[in-house]
Design a protein around this motif. Sequence first.
Motif, short mmCIF file in Angstrom:
data_model
loop_
_atom_site.label_atom_id
_atom_site.label_comp_id
_atom_site.label_asym_id
_atom_site.label_seq_id
_atom_site.Cartn_x
_atom_site.Cartn_y
_atom_site.Cartn_z
N GLN A 1 22.92 -0.89 -23.93
CA GLN A 1 24.30 -0.62 -24.36
C GLN A 1 24.34 -0.48 -25.87
OE1 GLN A 1 24.22 -3.01 -21.63
NE2 GLN A 1 24.91 -1.27 -20.44
N VAL B 1 32.67 -3.18 -21.37
CA VAL B 1 31.25 -3.50 -21.21
C VAL B 1 30.88 -4.97 -21.45
CG1 VAL B 1 28.97 -3.08 -22.26
CG2 VAL B 1 30.32 -1.17 -21.43
N PRO B 2 31.41 -5.62 -22.51
CA PRO B 2 31.03 -7.03 -22.69
C PRO B 2 31.39 -7.90 -21.47
CG PRO B 2 32.04 -6.18 -24.68
CD PRO B 2 32.25 -5.14 -23.62
N HIS C 1 30.06 -6.79 -29.27
CA HIS C 1 30.97 -6.18 -30.24
C HIS C 1 32.45 -6.21 -29.84
CE1 HIS C 1 28.20 -4.97 -33.28
NE2 HIS C 1 27.38 -4.45 -32.38
N PHE C 2 32.73 -6.19 -28.59
CA PHE C 2 34.11 -6.27 -28.11
C PHE C 2 35.04 -5.24 -28.76
CE2 PHE C 2 32.33 -10.33 -27.02
CZ PHE C 2 32.83 -10.56 -25.76
N CYS C 3 34.68 -3.98 -28.67
CA CYS C 3 35.60 -2.93 -29.08
C CYS C 3 36.84 -3.08 -28.20
CB CYS C 3 34.97 -1.56 -28.88
SG CYS C 3 33.46 -1.39 -29.83
N ARG D 1 35.88 -1.61 -34.31
CA ARG D 1 34.55 -1.14 -34.69
C ARG D 1 34.25 -1.78 -36.05
NH1 ARG D 1 31.68 1.22 -30.70
NH2 ARG D 1 30.62 2.67 -32.10
N CYS E 1 26.68 -6.62 -24.66
CA CYS E 1 27.21 -6.26 -25.96
C CYS E 1 28.08 -7.40 -26.50
CB CYS E 1 28.03 -4.99 -25.83
SG CYS E 1 28.64 -4.44 -27.42
N TYR F 1 24.58 1.33 -32.32
CA TYR F 1 25.85 0.95 -32.94
C TYR F 1 25.68 1.15 -34.45
CZ TYR F 1 30.12 -1.66 -33.82
OH TYR F 1 31.40 -2.02 -34.19
N TYR G 1 38.79 -1.19 -26.72
CA TYR G 1 39.02 -0.28 -25.59
C TYR G 1 37.98 -0.46 -24.49
CZ TYR G 1 35.36 2.02 -28.22
OH TYR G 1 34.19 2.26 -28.91
N CYS G 2 36.98 -1.33 -24.72
CA CYS G 2 35.78 -1.28 -23.87
C CYS G 2 35.65 -2.51 -22.99
CB CYS G 2 34.56 -1.14 -24.76
SG CYS G 2 33.02 -1.05 -23.84
S1 SF4 Z 1 31.92 0.52 -26.98
FE1 SF4 Z 1 29.76 -0.04 -27.17
S2 SF4 Z 1 29.71 -1.45 -28.91
FE2 SF4 Z 1 31.85 -1.37 -28.25
S3 SF4 Z 1 32.08 -3.08 -26.80
FE3 SF4 Z 1 31.59 -1.25 -25.61
S4 SF4 Z 1 29.36 -1.32 -25.37
FE4 SF4 Z 1 29.88 -2.71 -27.05
#
Ligand code: SF4
Length: 427
Positions: free
Chosen positions: A196, A161-162, A154-156, A269, A152, A230, A158-159
Amino acid sequence: MQNKTFYIKTWGCQMNVYDSDKIKTLLLQHGYSAVEDEKTADVIVLNTCSIRENASEKLFSLLGRIKKTNPNAITIVAGCVAQVESKKITKNTIADIVVGTHMYHKIPQLIAELKEEKLVDIEFKPYEKFDSLPVDQESSTQTGYIAIQEGCNHFCTYCIVPFTRGREYSRPAEDIVAEAKHLISKGKKEIFLLGQNVNCYKTDNDDFADLLYKVAEIPGVERLRYMTSYPSDMTDRAIEAHKNIPNLMPYMHLPAQAGDSDVLKSMNREYTVEEYLEKIDLVYKARPDIAITSDFIVGFPGETEEQFQRTVELVKKVKYASCYSFKYSPRPGTPAEKMEQMPEEIKEKRLAILQATIKEYQQKFNNKFIGKTVHVLVEKVENGQLNGRGEHFQSVFANNEDKSLVGSIVAVKITSAGTNSLTGELV
Ligand code: SF4
């Protein structure tokens, strides 16, 4: 390697379930057999998730238990926690091998190479992983899951995942189509595209909408689904696909996360609530009966009561078919972890209010099916009941003892609706 056994424990999302299935297939192909109990396994794979709170604590406590109950097993930690906490895991636990989210295909090789030294492989090489993992799927479900992209950009705030899955990578459409054809040839009726952020899918030749058309036209694909999307990556063409492709199921998971544009901005977001609602409008225009679902986080740092109320309003406006909702909890290493946190009691109170609203709309959505006939892909028949998913992804039950129906699509007339499932009679 003959007569060796393995056990896999999986935490987390559908992508992790998919990855575990691939690891299972790989180990079976290498002559291992699966066991259901970690105490009797020669190889233990723990496929971890860092989305939930206390993910690493749970992992560390399980590794502590394994140290007592099965100290001689080769213990492998895989997944998102492995990717970001490899040093801590190798230093403090009995884990022998730590393998990142892009290196599962190397598990048999790492087992073979294991001597005194612990082994760690956490490189990001998604193309290598997808080129090397088996296309078969060992799980008994009627659905063929295919990861079409990973990572991903996007680098939200709180997340994590990236950092655990890396930047976006999209697999070539030909490989995805070939995998879908293979799964259909093995008897799967439904193809579920995973990632993702599936709708950011992009290669030199195809975008996500192109991919939907390509997979939908494969003979034998009776149903097509995808997750997760997304909002601002959802193109008009991908939305239109829901009008044009008959076997694309009327279901879309489009996580809003919050109903207030300032909170969304603080979450990084990349859309406002107004823009999100414009997308929802287009989706309902393309497919008026579609089931739209979402994720929500309440109690994000700085969320005021008014901002929270806008989230409740959004649920009412969109009339979601169902939603996942969570209290915000900080993930180590993310920007939101450093923001001023809200008191737990407020988060709990808001979550209860939001969940009651979600439940109310979920029930309303399901009530619309009473008296209607839905078509159910039968997953199992047990204890005199058939169970599977309808077109709108609800779990549907009907009295039935005929196990030969597993894997077929049957018509069920709905007689009652709960918040989480529909019940009916075979017609
Ligand atoms: S919440 Fe979803 S869109 Fe946002 S950084 Fe995490 S994986 Fe990416």
